[in-house]
Design a protein around this motif. Structure first.
Motif, PDB file in Angstrom:
ATOM      1  N   GLY A   9       1.032  -1.150   0.104  1.00 10.97           N
ATOM      2  CA  GLY A   9      -0.126  -0.014   0.075  1.00 10.97           C
ATOM      3  C   GLY A   9       0.784   1.196   0.148  1.00 10.97           C
ATOM      4  O   GLY A   9       0.277   2.464   0.197  1.00 10.97           O
ATOM      5  N   PHE A  10       2.307   0.952  -0.348  1.00 10.52           N
ATOM      6  CA  PHE A  10       3.144   2.278  -0.153  1.00 10.52           C
ATOM      7  C   PHE A  10       2.482   3.223  -1.060  1.00 10.52           C
ATOM      8  O   PHE A  10       2.483   4.379  -1.124  1.00 10.52           O
ATOM      9  CB  PHE A  10       4.410   1.797  -0.368  1.00 10.52           C
ATOM     10  N   GLN A  11       2.456   2.862  -2.432  1.00 10.79           N
ATOM     11  CA  GLN A  11       2.051   3.681  -3.617  1.00 10.79           C
ATOM     12  C   GLN A  11       1.017   4.443  -3.331  1.00 10.79           C
ATOM     13  O   GLN A  11       0.714   5.599  -3.777  1.00 10.79           O
ATOM     14  CB  GLN A  11       2.194   2.864  -4.948  1.00 10.79           C
ATOM     15  N   ASN A  12      -0.152   3.584  -2.897  1.00  9.61           N
ATOM     16  CA  ASN A  12      -1.481   4.244  -2.841  1.00  9.61           C
ATOM     17  C   ASN A  12      -1.328   5.309  -1.512  1.00  9.61           C
ATOM     18  O   ASN A  12      -2.114   6.465  -2.035  1.00  9.61           O
ATOM     19  CB  ASN A  12      -2.345   2.858  -2.358  1.00  9.61           C
ATOM     20  N   ASP A  13      -0.800   4.948  -0.386  1.00 13.44           N
ATOM     21  CA  ASP A  13      -1.119   6.068   0.586  1.00 13.44           C
ATOM     22  C   ASP A  13      -0.239   7.251  -0.180  1.00 13.44           C
ATOM     23  O   ASP A  13      -0.495   8.384   0.441  1.00 13.44           O
ATOM     24  CB  ASP A  13       0.020   5.457   1.739  1.00 13.44           C
ATOM     25  N   TYR A  14       1.143   6.978  -0.625  1.00 16.78           N
ATOM     26  CA  TYR A  14       1.923   8.079  -0.994  1.00 16.78           C
ATOM     27  C   TYR A  14       1.145   9.044  -2.007  1.00 16.78           C
ATOM     28  O   TYR A  14       1.132  10.298  -1.824  1.00 16.78           O
ATOM     29  CB  TYR A  14       3.157   7.539  -1.869  1.00 16.78           C
ATOM     30  N   LEU A  15       0.304   8.293  -3.034  1.00 14.11           N
ATOM     31  CA  LEU A  15      -0.402   9.235  -3.731  1.00 14.11           C
ATOM     32  C   LEU A  15      -1.767   9.961  -3.199  1.00 14.11           C
ATOM     33  O   LEU A  15      -1.871  11.015  -3.632  1.00 14.11           O
ATOM     34  CB  LEU A  15      -0.804   8.269  -5.235  1.00 14.11           C
ATOM     35  N   ASN A  16      -2.263   9.415  -2.319  1.00 23.50           N
ATOM     36  CA  ASN A  16      -3.330   9.808  -1.691  1.00 23.50           C
ATOM     37  C   ASN A  16      -2.702  10.633  -0.487  1.00 23.50           C
ATOM     38  O   ASN A  16      -3.696  10.974   0.401  1.00 23.50           O
ATOM     39  CB  ASN A  16      -4.108   8.800  -0.966  1.00 23.50           C
ATOM     40  N   ARG A  17      -1.553  10.831  -0.393  1.00 19.02           N
ATOM     41  CA  ARG A  17      -1.022  11.895   0.762  1.00 19.02           C
ATOM     42  C   ARG A  17      -1.361  11.089   2.054  1.00 19.02           C
ATOM     43  O   ARG A  17      -1.833  12.069   3.200  1.00 19.02           O
ATOM     44  CB  ARG A  17      -1.286  13.161   0.631  1.00 19.02           C
ATOM     45  N   THR A  18      -1.500   9.908   2.321  1.00 17.99           N
ATOM     46  CA  THR A  18      -1.619   9.406   3.585  1.00 17.99           C
ATOM     47  C   THR A  18      -0.470   8.871   4.301  1.00 17.99           C
ATOM     48  O   THR A  18       0.338   8.500   3.312  1.00 17.99           O
ATOM     49  CB  THR A  18      -2.598   8.141   3.495  1.00 17.99           C
ATOM     50  N   ALA A  49       5.851  15.333  -4.177  1.00 24.66           N
ATOM     51  CA  ALA A  49       4.412  14.875  -4.306  1.00 24.66           C
ATOM     52  C   ALA A  49       3.465  15.760  -3.394  1.00 24.66           C
ATOM     53  O   ALA A  49       2.349  16.111  -4.026  1.00 24.66           O
ATOM     54  CB  ALA A  49       4.214  13.615  -3.732  1.00 24.66           C
ATOM     55  N   VAL A  50       4.009  16.199  -2.287  1.00 20.75           N
ATOM     56  CA  VAL A  50       2.950  16.835  -1.367  1.00 20.75           C
ATOM     57  C   VAL A  50       2.412  18.077  -1.139  1.00 20.75           C
ATOM     58  O   VAL A  50       1.471  18.616  -1.351  1.00 20.75           O
ATOM     59  CB  VAL A  50       3.418  16.640  -0.037  1.00 20.75           C
ATOM     60  N   CYS A  51       3.563  19.111  -1.785  1.00 20.45           N
ATOM     61  CA  CYS A  51       3.366  20.338  -1.323  1.00 20.45           C
ATOM     62  C   CYS A  51       2.449  21.231  -2.548  1.00 20.45           C
ATOM     63  O   CYS A  51       2.227  22.349  -2.587  1.00 20.45           O
ATOM     64  CB  CYS A  51       4.613  21.215  -1.272  1.00 20.45           C
ATOM     65  N   SER A  52       1.975  20.332  -3.331  1.00 21.08           N
ATOM     66  CA  SER A  52       1.135  20.865  -4.567  1.00 21.08           C
ATOM     67  C   SER A  52      -0.181  21.113  -3.910  1.00 21.08           C
ATOM     68  O   SER A  52      -1.008  22.179  -4.348  1.00 21.08           O
ATOM     69  CB  SER A  52       1.149  19.891  -5.889  1.00 21.08           C
ATOM     70  N   GLY A  53      -0.597  20.422  -2.897  1.00 22.99           N
ATOM     71  CA  GLY A  53      -2.013  20.754  -2.530  1.00 22.99           C
ATOM     72  C   GLY A  53      -1.987  21.551  -1.157  1.00 22.99           C
ATOM     73  O   GLY A  53      -1.531  22.628  -1.196  1.00 22.99           O
ATOM     74  N   THR A  54      -3.062  20.947  -0.497  1.00 20.24           N
ATOM     75  CA  THR A  54      -3.495  22.087   0.776  1.00 20.24           C
ATOM     76  C   THR A  54      -2.237  22.135   1.848  1.00 20.24           C
ATOM     77  O   THR A  54      -2.036  22.881   2.343  1.00 20.24           O
ATOM     78  CB  THR A  54      -4.701  21.619   1.332  1.00 20.24           C
ATOM     79  N   SER A  55      -1.765  20.871   2.217  1.00 17.93           N
ATOM     80  CA  SER A  55      -0.895  20.863   3.028  1.00 17.93           C
ATOM     81  C   SER A  55       0.466  20.376   2.628  1.00 17.93           C
ATOM     82  O   SER A  55       0.743  19.707   1.724  1.00 17.93           O
ATOM     83  CB  SER A  55      -1.223  20.038   4.593  1.00 17.93           C
ATOM     84  N   CYS A  56       1.598  20.641   3.545  1.00 18.78           N
ATOM     85  CA  CYS A  56       2.843  20.252   3.103  1.00 18.78           C
ATOM     86  C   CYS A  56       3.501  19.004   3.931  1.00 18.78           C
ATOM     87  O   CYS A  56       4.640  19.099   4.017  1.00 18.78           O
ATOM     88  CB  CYS A  56       3.935  21.552   2.961  1.00 18.78           C
ATOM     89  N   ALA A  57       2.324  18.565   4.706  1.00 21.42           N
ATOM     90  CA  ALA A  57       2.976  17.596   5.870  1.00 21.42           C
ATOM     91  C   ALA A  57       3.636  16.231   5.278  1.00 21.42           C
ATOM     92  O   ALA A  57       3.254  15.865   3.885  1.00 21.42           O
ATOM     93  CB  ALA A  57       1.644  17.025   6.515  1.00 21.42           C
ATOM     94  N   PRO A  58       4.595  15.721   5.335  1.00 20.71           N
ATOM     95  CA  PRO A  58       5.424  14.771   5.021  1.00 20.71           C
ATOM     96  C   PRO A  58       4.634  13.410   4.951  1.00 20.71           C
ATOM     97  O   PRO A  58       3.859  13.305   6.084  1.00 20.71           O
ATOM     98  CB  PRO A  58       6.577  14.705   5.505  1.00 20.71           C
ATOM     99  N   THR A  59       4.637  12.689   3.865  1.00 29.38           N
ATOM    100  CA  THR A  59       3.715  11.355   3.946  1.00 29.38           C
ATOM    101  C   THR A  59       4.599  10.234   4.277  1.00 29.38           C
ATOM    102  O   THR A  59       4.388   9.165   4.991  1.00 29.38           O
ATOM    103  CB  THR A  59       3.049  11.334   2.643  1.00 29.38           C
ATOM    104  N   ILE A  60       5.860  10.168   3.820  1.00 31.17           N
ATOM    105  CA  ILE A  60       6.850   9.057   3.938  1.00 31.17           C
ATOM    106  C   ILE A  60       7.652   9.228   5.317  1.00 31.17           C
ATOM    107  O   ILE A  60       8.431  10.263   5.328  1.00 31.17           O
ATOM    108  CB  ILE A  60       7.771   8.942   2.697  1.00 31.17           C
TER     109      ILE A  60
END
Ligand SMILES: Nc1ncnc2c1ncn2[C@@H]1O[C@H](COP(=O)(O)OP(=O)(O)O)[C@@H](O)[C@H]1O
Ligand SMILES: [Mg+2]
Lengths: 310, 375
Positions: B112-121, B155-166
């Motif tokens: 589920g690594f890819q899934n979570d990463y792309l979904n920013r989980t 991956a992350v900073c394009s959206g609302t938050s810049c929280a690290p996912t990995i």
């Protein structure tokens, strides 16, 4: 008393070769018996059968009443052996070697006294690989004596030794005899057999070709004793006529065969009575050496003839 | 058997041995040379890129690795300070696997690594390092951290938050960490247990016969069993000394971690028992010293390399691993590994039993076939 060693009809074959070819002899206890023969005669083979190291092909062997092959362990406690070409652990000293044997045989022999007896005390702490040939043999002799043996087997103990070392070994053998031990000695030196042995058996090609005391063998197989003087054929003729003895002339010497020790005196008296000139008399008699060379020679010639006939 | 005979013969054996400089060299100096040499060669290997063993659990529906997980690993590899090596081990066994195979770093990418990463989980990687190996730990942590940061930024900073996912959790490698040197100690003790008695017994068996020393001994009350037992006792003693040297050198020179348990002792006894008897057997069946040496070498050489002496058996190709299982030395070394490294008593007992039964059989055979006299 029964014999120390008793051998009957002993045969040992290696393939087609009969190394020992039907021999028999017996050795009374306390005597020195010498097995005399050239290299390859079958001496070692016989000796090792007596020691229980080789298995006879045929025949009956008893040593101290035991079967050497089957009752080796019991026999080995009562005999001492120096094999031909005795070798031992290279880094071990004579003293340590004797201590080793003493522990194995569970005896109380004093290593120093034993080394004195064989004249090796000065090398008590030298490693085996630094000893000379004679010193090694002496150690072999000392080891053979650690268990106070009733019979000592010595297989060519003096071969290759210098005269001094040889005499030292002879002295030990004489001591052994004095101590009442039986000695079985093989040698190819006639002198040795003649000097040491009570009885000698001459072995050649696996067969005993003569046996008895050295004197008996000479009497049976040697030429009769002869007396020779320097003198003329006339003297020979005179002796022939007056003594009825067969006198022959060789190289200016007149030679008369003596069949009895009294003959010598008669011959000398007759020579003197003849009034003919003569000088320097000698008597000659066969030695064991002459007998040995002649017997072995006769046997080889005989063997050659039979081999030559198709 | 009489103890008196064995003791008397032991004095001869020990003197013969102690007065022989070559034998002394091989039993006392050679072990130190060996362990130093192998210890140095193999500890030097670690200075290049650190091997990072990876279990990738993140599969696509086709069963292959997902694109993002592959990209992550490719990025790690391209740092050139780590060298990614994929294995398929279940995550539960991964830590032990790393320890047993002497790896100092491992990484698990969860399903589920890819899934979570792309979904920013937020998704957590598990990183195993060896705290004793500070330099490789630093390298690996730095590399994983760097690559994860890059992925997070991209991956992350394009959206609302810049929280690290990995993120990642660091765990220690294995319950117990084994280094090459740890395996080397039982391996080299096994090497000495094999070679020292084999070479000298094969030689003695044939040369003593040729020189007539056996014939000489056969005329004394010592028996063949007593004679052989005294050699076994001697080599057991020698093995204790050699093992002591190996362990001491391993611990003091290379910081090896081995357990010094009493469980080692049976192997130091049974090992020489087996190989002294085997050497005697090999020397007895040969007719000449030359053929004895040949037979000895044929028996010794495969065992010298393939029983886990210099390389663990599990690191060898499959076919050779199977071959190793027919080599008696394998059981001696494996048993020592079990007691000195893994504390696996039941497997050690099994190994011991194999060697013990083998020893009794070979001892009896050697005594039967080795003759003092010509028969
Ligand atoms: N183990 C053996 N195998 C084959 N032939 C042997 C063996 N031992 C001795 N022979 C032969 O037997 C004969 C007698 O040898 P040996 O008893 O050693 O003689 P000796 O001791 O009188 O010199 C020799 O021809 C020898 O080559
Ligand atoms: Mg001979």
């Amino acid at each position: 008393m029964s014999a120390a060693i008793e051998v009957e009809g002993l045969v040992k074959r290696y393939g087609t070769l009969a190394a020992v070819d039907g021999i028999e002899f017996s050795v009374p206890p306390g005597t020195v018996f010498s097995f005399l023969g050239p290299n390859g005669a079958g001496k070692t083979t016989t000796t090792e059968i007596l020691e229980g190291l080789r298995h006879a092909t045929e025949g009956e062997v008893r040593v101290l009443g035991l079967d050497p092959w089957k009752e080796g362990a019991a026999l080995h406690r009562r005999i001492g052996v120096i094999p031909q070409d005795f070798r031992f652990f290279e880094k071990i000293t004579p003293k340590e070697a004797i201590e080793y044997y003493r522990a194995l045989f569970h005896t109380r022999v004093d290593p120093h006294a034993l080394l004195e007896q064989v004249e090796l005390a000065d090398k008590a702490d030298a490693r085996f690989d630094t000893l000379s040939g004679g010193q090694k043999q002496k150690l072999g002799l000392a080891l053979a004596l650690t268990n106070d043996p009733e019979i000592c087997f010595l297989d060519e103990p003096t071969t290759g030794l210098d005269p001094h070392a040889r005499r030292a070994i002879w002295a030990v053998i004489r001591t052994l005899k004095r101590e009442g031990r039986t000695v079985f000695l093989t040698t190819h030196y006639l002198e040795e057999a003649e000097l040491l042995a009570d009885r000698v058996a001459i072995i050649h090609r696996g067969k005993i070709i003569a046996s008895g005391s050295p004197a008996e063998i000479i009497r049976a197989h040697g030429k009769p004793a002869r007396m020779s003087v320097e003198g003329s054929p006339a003297l020979a003729a005179y002796l022939q006529m007056n003594l009825g003895a067969s006198a022959v002339v060789e190289d200016g010497k007149v030679s008369v065969t003596l069949s009895d020790k009294g003959d010598a005196l008669k011959v000398l008296t007759a020579i003197e009575a003849s009034g003919l000139p003569w000088s320097s008399f000698t008597t000659t008699q066969d030695t064991l050496d002459d007998v040995f060379v002649r017997l072995v020679g006769q046997m080889d010639e005989g063997a050659l003839k039979t081999e030559g006939t198709p | 058997m009489k103890a008196r005979h064995i003791a008397a013969d032991l004095r001869i054996v020990s003197r013969t041995y102690l007065r022989n400089p070559v034998a002394l060299f091989f039993s006392l100096i050679f072990p130190i040379i060996l362990i130093t040499m192998f210890g140095l060669i193999f500890s030097a290997v670690g200075t290049g890129a650190v091997t990072l063993v990876v279990v990738n659990e993140d599969h696509n529906p086709q069963g292959g690795p997902t694109a993002e997980s592959s990209a992550f690993l490719a990025a790690l590899n391209s740092t050139s300070v780590v060298n990614v090596q994929l294995v398929s081990v279940t995550p539960q066994n991964f830590s032990t696997y790393l320890g047993q195979n002497d790896y100092s770093a491992g990484l698990v990418i969860p399903a589920g690594f890819q899934n979570d990463y792309l979904n920013r989980t937020p998704v957590n990687l598990t990183l195993y390092t060896n705290p004793e190996d500070a330099s490789s730990t630093g390298t690996v942590v730095g590399a994983v951290q760097g690559v994860a940061n890059g992925f997070n930024l991209r991956a992350v900073c394009s959206g609302t938050s810049c929280a690290p996912t990995i993120g990642f959790t660091t765990l220690n490698v294995g319950s117990q960490v084994y280094k090459y040197i740890d395996y080397l100690i039982p391996g080299l003790i096994g090497f000495a247990i094999l070679t020292s008695p084999m070479f000298s017994m094969v030689d003695i068996a044939s040369s003593y016969r040729k020189e007539g020393i056996f014939r000489q001994l056969s005329l004394t009350p010592i028996t063949r069993a007593e004679w052989l037992t005294s050699r076994i006792v001697w080599y057991v003693g020698l093995t204790f000394v050699t093992a002591g040297i190996m362990i001491g050198a391993g611990i003091f020179l290379f910081n090896a971690h081995v357990q010094l348990t009493l469980g080692l002792i049976p192997f130091l006894v049974v090992g020489p028992f087996f190989f002294v008897s085997l050497g005697m057997l090999a020397g007895s069946v040969a007719k000449t010293p030359e053929s004895a040496a040949l037979i000895g070498n044929i028996i010794t050489f495969p065992m010298m390399f393939l029983s886990g002496t210099f390389f663990t058996v599990s690191s060898m190709p499959m076919g050779l691993q199977e071959f190793a299982h027919i080599l008696p030395l394998y059981y001696v070394i494996d048993g020592m590994n079990q007691v000195m490294l893994f504390s696996n008593t039941s497997r050690a007992l099994f190994d011991l039993l194999v060697v013990l039964i083998g020893s009794v059989v070979v001892f009896l055979l050697a005594i039967r076939l080795f003759k003092w006299r010509d028969e």
